[in-house]
Design a protein around this motif. Structure first.
Motif, PDB file in Angstrom:
ATOM      1  N   ILE A  78       2.188  -1.490 -11.515  1.00  0.00           N
ATOM      2  CA  ILE A  78       0.848  -1.021 -11.161  1.00  0.00           C
ATOM      3  C   ILE A  78       0.538  -1.449  -9.741  1.00  0.00           C
ATOM      4  O   ILE A  78       0.454  -2.647  -9.440  1.00  0.00           O
ATOM      5  CB  ILE A  78      -0.208  -1.559 -12.138  1.00  0.00           C
ATOM      6  N   ILE A  79       0.398  -0.481  -8.869  1.00  0.00           N
ATOM      7  CA  ILE A  79       0.091  -0.744  -7.457  1.00  0.00           C
ATOM      8  C   ILE A  79      -1.390  -0.450  -7.280  1.00  0.00           C
ATOM      9  O   ILE A  79      -1.818   0.709  -7.266  1.00  0.00           O
ATOM     10  CB  ILE A  79       0.941   0.144  -6.527  1.00  0.00           C
ATOM     11  N   ALA A  80      -2.173  -1.513  -7.184  1.00  0.00           N
ATOM     12  CA  ALA A  80      -3.629  -1.349  -7.216  1.00  0.00           C
ATOM     13  C   ALA A  80      -4.310  -2.525  -6.529  1.00  0.00           C
ATOM     14  O   ALA A  80      -3.702  -3.579  -6.323  1.00  0.00           O
ATOM     15  CB  ALA A  80      -4.114  -1.231  -8.655  1.00  0.00           C
ATOM     16  N   GLY A  81      -5.575  -2.338  -6.206  1.00  0.00           N
ATOM     17  CA  GLY A  81      -6.349  -3.403  -5.598  1.00  0.00           C
ATOM     18  C   GLY A  81      -6.193  -3.456  -4.086  1.00  0.00           C
ATOM     19  O   GLY A  81      -5.237  -2.928  -3.516  1.00  0.00           O
ATOM     20  N   SER A  82      -7.146  -4.097  -3.444  1.00  0.00           N
ATOM     21  CA  SER A  82      -7.139  -4.236  -1.990  1.00  0.00           C
ATOM     22  C   SER A  82      -7.736  -5.584  -1.615  1.00  0.00           C
ATOM     23  O   SER A  82      -8.005  -6.411  -2.485  1.00  0.00           O
ATOM     24  CB  SER A  82      -7.956  -3.104  -1.357  1.00  0.00           C
ATOM     25  N   THR A  95       0.364  -8.190   2.517  1.00  0.00           N
ATOM     26  CA  THR A  95      -0.752  -8.210   3.456  1.00  0.00           C
ATOM     27  C   THR A  95      -0.643  -6.982   4.347  1.00  0.00           C
ATOM     28  O   THR A  95       0.442  -6.431   4.535  1.00  0.00           O
ATOM     29  CB  THR A  95      -0.743  -9.475   4.329  1.00  0.00           C
ATOM     30  N   ILE A  96      -1.756  -6.556   4.882  1.00  0.00           N
ATOM     31  CA  ILE A  96      -1.783  -5.347   5.700  1.00  0.00           C
ATOM     32  C   ILE A  96      -1.091  -5.570   7.041  1.00  0.00           C
ATOM     33  O   ILE A  96      -0.320  -4.734   7.522  1.00  0.00           O
ATOM     34  CB  ILE A  96      -3.234  -4.870   5.932  1.00  0.00           C
ATOM     35  N   ASP A  97      -1.329  -6.737   7.647  1.00  0.00           N
ATOM     36  CA  ASP A  97      -0.791  -6.967   8.996  1.00  0.00           C
ATOM     37  C   ASP A  97       0.701  -7.295   8.990  1.00  0.00           C
ATOM     38  O   ASP A  97       1.384  -7.101  10.002  1.00  0.00           O
ATOM     39  CB  ASP A  97      -1.570  -8.081   9.706  1.00  0.00           C
ATOM     40  N   LYS A  98       1.230  -7.767   7.848  1.00  0.00           N
ATOM     41  CA  LYS A  98       2.664  -8.091   7.784  1.00  0.00           C
ATOM     42  C   LYS A  98       3.283  -7.451   6.533  1.00  0.00           C
ATOM     43  O   LYS A  98       3.909  -8.127   5.720  1.00  0.00           O
ATOM     44  CB  LYS A  98       2.871  -9.606   7.769  1.00  0.00           C
ATOM     45  N   GLU A 112      -2.665   3.127   6.834  1.00  0.00           N
ATOM     46  CA  GLU A 112      -1.246   3.319   7.139  1.00  0.00           C
ATOM     47  C   GLU A 112      -0.346   2.680   6.088  1.00  0.00           C
ATOM     48  O   GLU A 112       0.656   3.271   5.670  1.00  0.00           O
ATOM     49  CB  GLU A 112      -0.935   2.750   8.523  1.00  0.00           C
ATOM     50  N   VAL A 113      -0.686   1.464   5.669  1.00  0.00           N
ATOM     51  CA  VAL A 113       0.136   0.780   4.671  1.00  0.00           C
ATOM     52  C   VAL A 113       0.089   1.531   3.337  1.00  0.00           C
ATOM     53  O   VAL A 113       1.126   1.748   2.686  1.00  0.00           O
ATOM     54  CB  VAL A 113      -0.321  -0.677   4.486  1.00  0.00           C
ATOM     55  N   GLN A 114      -1.105   1.964   2.940  1.00  0.00           N
ATOM     56  CA  GLN A 114      -1.237   2.693   1.678  1.00  0.00           C
ATOM     57  C   GLN A 114      -0.473   4.019   1.732  1.00  0.00           C
ATOM     58  O   GLN A 114       0.130   4.441   0.737  1.00  0.00           O
ATOM     59  CB  GLN A 114      -2.719   2.949   1.372  1.00  0.00           C
ATOM     60  N   THR A 115      -0.466   4.646   2.894  1.00  0.00           N
ATOM     61  CA  THR A 115       0.306   5.879   3.058  1.00  0.00           C
ATOM     62  C   THR A 115       1.791   5.611   2.876  1.00  0.00           C
ATOM     63  O   THR A 115       2.505   6.377   2.218  1.00  0.00           O
ATOM     64  CB  THR A 115       0.043   6.487   4.451  1.00  0.00           C
ATOM     65  N   GLU A 116       2.254   4.509   3.437  1.00  0.00           N
ATOM     66  CA  GLU A 116       3.657   4.123   3.302  1.00  0.00           C
ATOM     67  C   GLU A 116       3.994   3.843   1.836  1.00  0.00           C
ATOM     68  O   GLU A 116       5.068   4.219   1.343  1.00  0.00           O
ATOM     69  CB  GLU A 116       3.931   2.890   4.164  1.00  0.00           C
ATOM     70  N   ILE A 117       3.072   3.197   1.138  1.00  0.00           N
ATOM     71  CA  ILE A 117       3.292   2.873  -0.273  1.00  0.00           C
ATOM     72  C   ILE A 117       3.422   4.151  -1.104  1.00  0.00           C
ATOM     73  O   ILE A 117       4.369   4.314  -1.886  1.00  0.00           O
ATOM     74  CB  ILE A 117       2.136   2.008  -0.813  1.00  0.00           C
ATOM     75  N   VAL A 118       2.467   5.076  -0.952  1.00  0.00           N
ATOM     76  CA  VAL A 118       2.480   6.315  -1.737  1.00  0.00           C
ATOM     77  C   VAL A 118       3.724   7.131  -1.422  1.00  0.00           C
ATOM     78  O   VAL A 118       4.374   7.690  -2.325  1.00  0.00           O
ATOM     79  CB  VAL A 118       1.201   7.139  -1.481  1.00  0.00           C
ATOM     80  N   ASN A 119       4.091   7.185  -0.165  1.00  0.00           N
ATOM     81  CA  ASN A 119       5.281   7.932   0.241  1.00  0.00           C
ATOM     82  C   ASN A 119       6.536   7.353  -0.423  1.00  0.00           C
ATOM     83  O   ASN A 119       7.391   8.097  -0.940  1.00  0.00           O
ATOM     84  CB  ASN A 119       5.423   7.894   1.754  1.00  0.00           C
TER      85      ASN A 119
END
Length: 490
Positions: free
Chosen positions: A239-243, A290-293, A319-326
């Motif tokens: 489950i990839i969720a939360g921020s 983390t978003i920055d790393k 950008e990170v979430q886009t990379e994850i979904v891709n």
């Protein structure tokens, strides 16, 4: 699964039953009338006065038969006909002759009665209600009398649920053979009151083109645990969720997955959520970023580990979430995509093209609007059309969440009939995501997962509402009732 028919499909079923099978239309009519009569007799004492408001079509003929049956049981009944009797159907004229032979006359005015039977229009109505028909419907709606609708409340489009200008507001609707689209989709469903589907002698009609809905009987398709097994037999769920600011979505999805039978759950979430999720769900494994790393390899390792994926609840967009979904879509693993996962895809046409037939999209109207670039109001007017459109174009299964959730996949279209307005609360969709991905992980038939998951989710919500109220129930209450729903304890 049971059928939900459009008006044209119902007409074909009638024709087939009469012409091919050979059951006379008047026999079907008598059985239909008897089913309405039986309900009225069950609910209302014989001292109540009844007026049937009838059109001159076959729905009106049903009404004449109901009037006769109630009269013979001792009720004080009368019928008011709206329309030109000279232009009536043959079945209407037959029923009228029978009533005249029994001394049951037609009255010209509306009566001061306890009960109205609405037999003005049937499911074939497709034009706006005007003139004397509109006046009759408005009169009935303004009275305090109880209203029983025959097949569908007059003024409701049987194929869409649209109100055609004005419609009867019924307390009960007895619909014949099958649910109609107009009795289950809103706003039509709001006009039906309690709906009873009456068996009047039609075949079961196994037709893949018909819209379907799940019932308690379909719980047999849920896999049961075998004695000689271990946790890996029941799905390794990612489950990839939360921020950074949101942890609850991940917690609710993961808890729902466990409650629905997932053997192992791994949460991939923002670093800020590690401690709170560890306390809330010690049963879950937790990987963070983390978003920055952001390290794509940690995500790839989690994907390599799992059998099924849910992505999107509370995740945010960027950008990170886009990379994850891709990365998730490129894995080709069976996946449920919800919330911000859908929002992310909506912003990138090249990612849309990576959708495949092992993906289940679960948008609400706002997310569907962004995905299609079509106003939510327009989508709400034809949920079936737009749900099918996305499925046909991208191959993904679509679960369009609304007061009635509509689903489409390569096997057909489904509408969920469970649930209530109390489920319009934060986190409810996250619970559905967890139920759905857990069913995928437990090897439930992929094509049946959407209908079964939304059915379970709705039943759990109905049980939660019974325990507290629609106003006070929370997503956690839905989670707490998954067990009863899964076991058919309702």
């Amino acid at each position: 699964m049971k059928n939900i028919l459009t008006s044209s499909e119902m007409k074909k079923v009638d024709t087939e039953t009469i012409e091919r099978i050979g059951i006379p239309g008047i026999v079907l009519m008598e059985r239909a009338a008897l089913s309405v009569t039986s309900l009225i007799m069950e609910n209302e004492p014989v001292t109540k006065t009844v007026q049937v408001i009838a059109g001159v079509g076959n729905n009106g003929a049903d009404g004449l038969a109901i009037c006769r049956m109630l009269h013979l049981k001792g009720y004080n009944t009368c019928t008011c006909v709206i329309g030109d009797i000279n232009k009536a159907t043959e079945d209407f004229k037959t029923q009228l002759r029978i009533n005249e032979n029994l001394g049951i006359s037609i009255v010209e005015d509306f009566a001061d009665c306890d009960i109205f039977v609405d037999a003005i229009f049937g499911v074939g109505l497709s034009r706006k209600v005007e003139g004397k028909y509109k006046d009759a419907i408005e009169y009935i709606n303004n009275q305090r009398a109880k209203v029983y609708a025959v097949d569908i409340p007059s003024g409701i489009d049987g194929s869409t649920g649209e109100v055609l200008g004005v419609a009867i507001k019924a307390d009960y609707t007895v619909t014949f053979g099958f649910h109609k689209v107009g009795t289950v989709l809103y706003p039509g469903a709001d006009y039906c009151g309690k709906v009873i589907v009456s068996d009047i002698g039609y075949e079961s009609w196994e037709n893949s083109d018909f819209i379907k809905y799940a019932t308690r009987e379909d719980l047999k398709y849920l896999p049961r645990r075998i004695n000689y097994s271990y946790k890996g037999n029941y799905g390794k769920v990612l489950i990839i969720a939360g921020s950074k600011e949101i942890s609850g979505a991940a917690a609710l999805s993961a808890l729902a997955a466990f409650k629905t039978g997932a053997g192992m759950v791994r949460i991939f979430t923002h670093e800020n959520n590690r401690n709170i999720l560890g306390k809330l769900l010690p049963e879950a494994m937790i990987n963070t970023y983390t978003i920055d790393k952001f390290d794509i390899k940690s995500l790839q390792a989690a994907i390599k580990w799992c059998d099924v994926i849910a992505v999107g609840p509370g995740m945010g967009t960027g950008e990170v979430q886009t990379e994850i979904v891709n990365e998730v879509l490129e894995s080709k693993i069976p996946t449920v995509i919800d919330a911000d996962g859908i929002n992310t895809i909506s912003r990138h046409n090249e990612i849309k093209e990576k959708l495949h037939d092992k993906v289940i999209l679960t948008p609400h109207l706002g997310e569907m609007s962004r995905f299609l670039a079509v106003p939510a109001k327009e989508i709400a007017q034809d949920l079936i059309k737009y749900t099918r459109k996305v499925n046909y174009k991208y191959g993904a299964t679509v679960v369009l969440k609304d007061a009635r959730t509509v689903m489409a996949n390569k096997k057909g279209t489904y509408i969920n009939l469970t649930g209530n307005s109390g489920m319009a609360t934060a986190g409810s969709g996250d619970v559905l995501t967890g139920i759905m991905v857990a069913l995928l992980g437990t090897k439930t038939d992929f094509e049946k997962v959407p209908a079964l998951a939304t059915f379970l989710h709705g039943v759990a919500g109905d049980l939660a509402a019974m325990e507290s109220s629609k106003e006070s129930m929370m997503a956690g209450d839905i989670c707490n009732n998954i067990t009863k729903a899964y076991n058919g304890d309702f």
